[in-house]
Design an enzyme around this catalytic site. Sequence first.
Site, PDB file in Angstrom:
ATOM      1  N   HIS A 123      -2.702  -2.996  -6.000  1.00 21.55           N
ATOM      2  CA  HIS A 123      -3.084  -2.542  -4.663  1.00 21.55           C
ATOM      3  C   HIS A 123      -4.590  -2.631  -4.450  1.00 21.55           C
ATOM      4  O   HIS A 123      -5.356  -1.867  -5.014  1.00 21.55           O
ATOM      5  CB  HIS A 123      -2.591  -1.093  -4.464  1.00 21.55           C
ATOM      6  CG  HIS A 123      -2.963  -0.511  -3.142  1.00 21.55           C
ATOM      7  ND1 HIS A 123      -3.325   0.811  -2.983  1.00 21.55           N
ATOM      8  CD2 HIS A 123      -3.053  -1.082  -1.907  1.00 21.55           C
ATOM      9  CE1 HIS A 123      -3.618   1.022  -1.704  1.00 21.55           C
ATOM     10  NE2 HIS A 123      -3.467  -0.107  -1.046  1.00 21.55           N
TER      11      HIS A 123
ATOM     12  N   ASN B  14      -3.883   6.465  -1.607  1.00 23.54           N
ATOM     13  CA  ASN B  14      -3.397   6.687  -0.235  1.00 23.54           C
ATOM     14  C   ASN B  14      -2.706   8.036  -0.092  1.00 23.54           C
ATOM     15  O   ASN B  14      -2.680   8.628   0.982  1.00 23.54           O
ATOM     16  CB  ASN B  14      -2.450   5.559   0.199  1.00 23.54           C
ATOM     17  CG  ASN B  14      -3.230   4.359   0.702  1.00 23.54           C
ATOM     18  OD1 ASN B  14      -4.437   4.459   0.935  1.00 23.54           O
ATOM     19  ND2 ASN B  14      -2.575   3.227   0.859  1.00 23.54           N
TER      20      ASN B  14
ATOM     21  N   SER C  48       0.834  -1.214   0.000  1.00 20.65           N
ATOM     22  CA  SER C  48       0.000   0.000   0.000  1.00 20.65           C
ATOM     23  C   SER C  48       0.864   1.258   0.000  1.00 20.65           C
ATOM     24  O   SER C  48       0.360   2.352  -0.185  1.00 20.65           O
ATOM     25  CB  SER C  48      -0.926   0.004   1.216  1.00 20.65           C
ATOM     26  OG  SER C  48      -0.179  -0.123   2.395  1.00 20.65           O
TER      27      SER C  48
ATOM     28  N   GLU D 113      -5.607  -0.410  -7.655  1.00 21.10           N
ATOM     29  CA  GLU D 113      -4.608   0.389  -8.367  1.00 21.10           C
ATOM     30  C   GLU D 113      -3.601  -0.574  -8.975  1.00 21.10           C
ATOM     31  O   GLU D 113      -3.031  -1.409  -8.276  1.00 21.10           O
ATOM     32  CB  GLU D 113      -3.897   1.340  -7.399  1.00 21.10           C
ATOM     33  CG  GLU D 113      -4.770   2.470  -6.897  1.00 21.10           C
ATOM     34  CD  GLU D 113      -4.027   3.370  -5.900  1.00 21.10           C
ATOM     35  OE1 GLU D 113      -3.897   4.564  -6.167  1.00 21.10           O
ATOM     36  OE2 GLU D 113      -3.586   2.864  -4.848  1.00 21.10           O
TER      37      GLU D 113
END
Length: 708
Positions: free
Chosen positions: A448, A498, A427, A460
Amino acid sequence: MEKTFNLARRDDGIAILTMDVPGEAMNTLKEQFGPEITEILAEIKADSSIKGLVVTSGKADSFVAGADITMLAACKSEADAKTLSQQGHVVFSELEDLSIPVVAAINGACLGGGLELALACHLRVCSDDKKTMLGVPEVQLGLLPGSGGTQRLPRLVGIAAALDMMLTGKQIRPKQALKMGLVNDVVPNSILVETAVELAKKGKQAAKPVKQSKINQFLESSSFTRDIMFDQARKQVMKKTQGNYPAPAKIIDCVRQGMNKGMIKGLEVEATHFANLVMSKESAALRSLFFATTEMKKETGAEGASPRKVKKVMVLGGGLMGGGIASVTTTKAKIPARVKDISEQGLSNALSYAYKLLDKGVKRRHMTPAARDNIMSLMTTTTEYTGIKDADIVVEAVFEDLALKHQMVKDVERECGENTIFASNTSSLPISQIAAAASRPENVIGLHYFSPVEKMPLVEVIAHKTTSPETIATTVAFARKQGKTPIVVQDGAGFYVNRILALYMNEAAQLLLEGQRIEHLDRALVKFGFPVGPMTLLDEVGIDVGAKISPILEKELGERFSAPAAFDKLLADNRKGRKNGKGFYQYGPKAKKDKLVDESVYKVLDILIASDKEAKDVAERCTVQMLNEAVRCLEEDIIASARDGDIGAIFGIGFPPFLGGPFRYIDTLGAKNLVDTLHGYQSLYGERFAPCDTLVKMASDGSQFYNS
């Protein structure tokens, strides 16, 4: 010109009207069909030899998938949109007013305008095929059923069931449709049309009264009790939507007025409300999202590259993420998955995780025990690198430890084929750092997922500098088979989702330390349109997880990512959030149904409670950080387009869909207004609010991300 509707007369006096839109995979209703249908209905009326009519589809897998929503973009005013709705009313009323019995024979998707067409028929038969689904999903596009659906559906299945269908957009399976009175019969597809013909021969029949609970019978019996029901529905809708979505309240009003004042009034209200919603900015944003996701499905993620077929998958790590990834691989993609973990415990956790998810389907009777066991047989486990030589893709879901991931890359390259893709579910670690240990870095990619894997729609796909186009295309196609919406992002700390989330969370933390109450922060951002507030989210994700990601982002991207130092005190007090029952909120057996804040957290963080700032101001200060960073990601080519950035934020972190995503929202706000707001915060709180170069340029030249 090829016709869409074809009428075939049978010797027994029943005519079959087949809808088959030339050159398209699915039937959709288009404005230009109006005259053609009217002409056919006139022909039917004039032919006394036709004693009944069956309406069916010429497509193998669908009845009618809905109205063609591209025609809504052509509406320049509410008057245009109202005319569109009224044209639908006229055609469907003509069908309903035929003196002969009309039966819809439904196989496959029967949604939106398709179900409204079926409702205008006198009777409905559907196939028991698993592709057969009935529903009115217009609310998901910020609209309402505009061709009589808000009037015919409650009259057929009752107000409570109709509101439930229209306000959620849920799809109904054949057995359920029969039980609720939505269809008159369910039969195998092989005898569908014949069954419909036999029904038509029996003549028009009065609808059987809907089986309803005693309470619903009572509530639907008079306008006074119906109003209680509508008021209750409105309160629930307001609580759920925070008033951000206008369609649900308008759906309730259409049904209320139609049931209390009659069908003619109901249809007039429906057309007016439909027109108003078509021109609303919320529906425009939701429709743009629909078109964007449809467009993405046609892309491979790497121009000119074709995906390789994935026949076998290996998942490294049997934890929550590994179990979830293996589960969507077998259940959704129907591809065999081999899970490797160092302990038998990890493997049995992964198996039980997948089994529990499938067993829910059995309990709800959506699946037979045999079907569940067949899918489970696609998942195998091992503690060694055995039975994986032929794996096409290996998905790694182990701890965020670079040395461990390097070891995994080497193991996989040693044990698998030379084309095997190594996909890391990291991540935050840059993929190029993981690929540094690979002898075939072109096969290394990031994949991800978001937690919980089976529910979160986004993944992702992260390409580093030397990832091959074929690896990207294969990974994108694989993620789609798992039922995910993949966006391709370039390598960099935090990738896209993120990264924009971190600044939003950090700002919420700053506001908390300034004395804003936990529940006030959460409420302000839920009111803005997020599914949960930032403090709830931190508890759910894990305070310890947040603490691990922050230093990585700060090291790679600079001090605007530095998390408040005070948050270390939470970990020192062993507060990890829901996972250990200790965080910002109370957990465990004593926790009430309404979540309560664990007030002791204020003392841990040395916070003095201040008076509540305006909810609007709280939401603005957190979200402008996210908007600014999203544009910076576009500036740095982390994301390929504003469209990908909008999809990523909505599907990855629940950015409010009715705003269309960060980039569409910036267009709505105006880049100049956003830059002025950021400058204002910059003068108060420092450089972390400095607007990025692209925004400053857009503010001066008045440009936008989207043309429309």
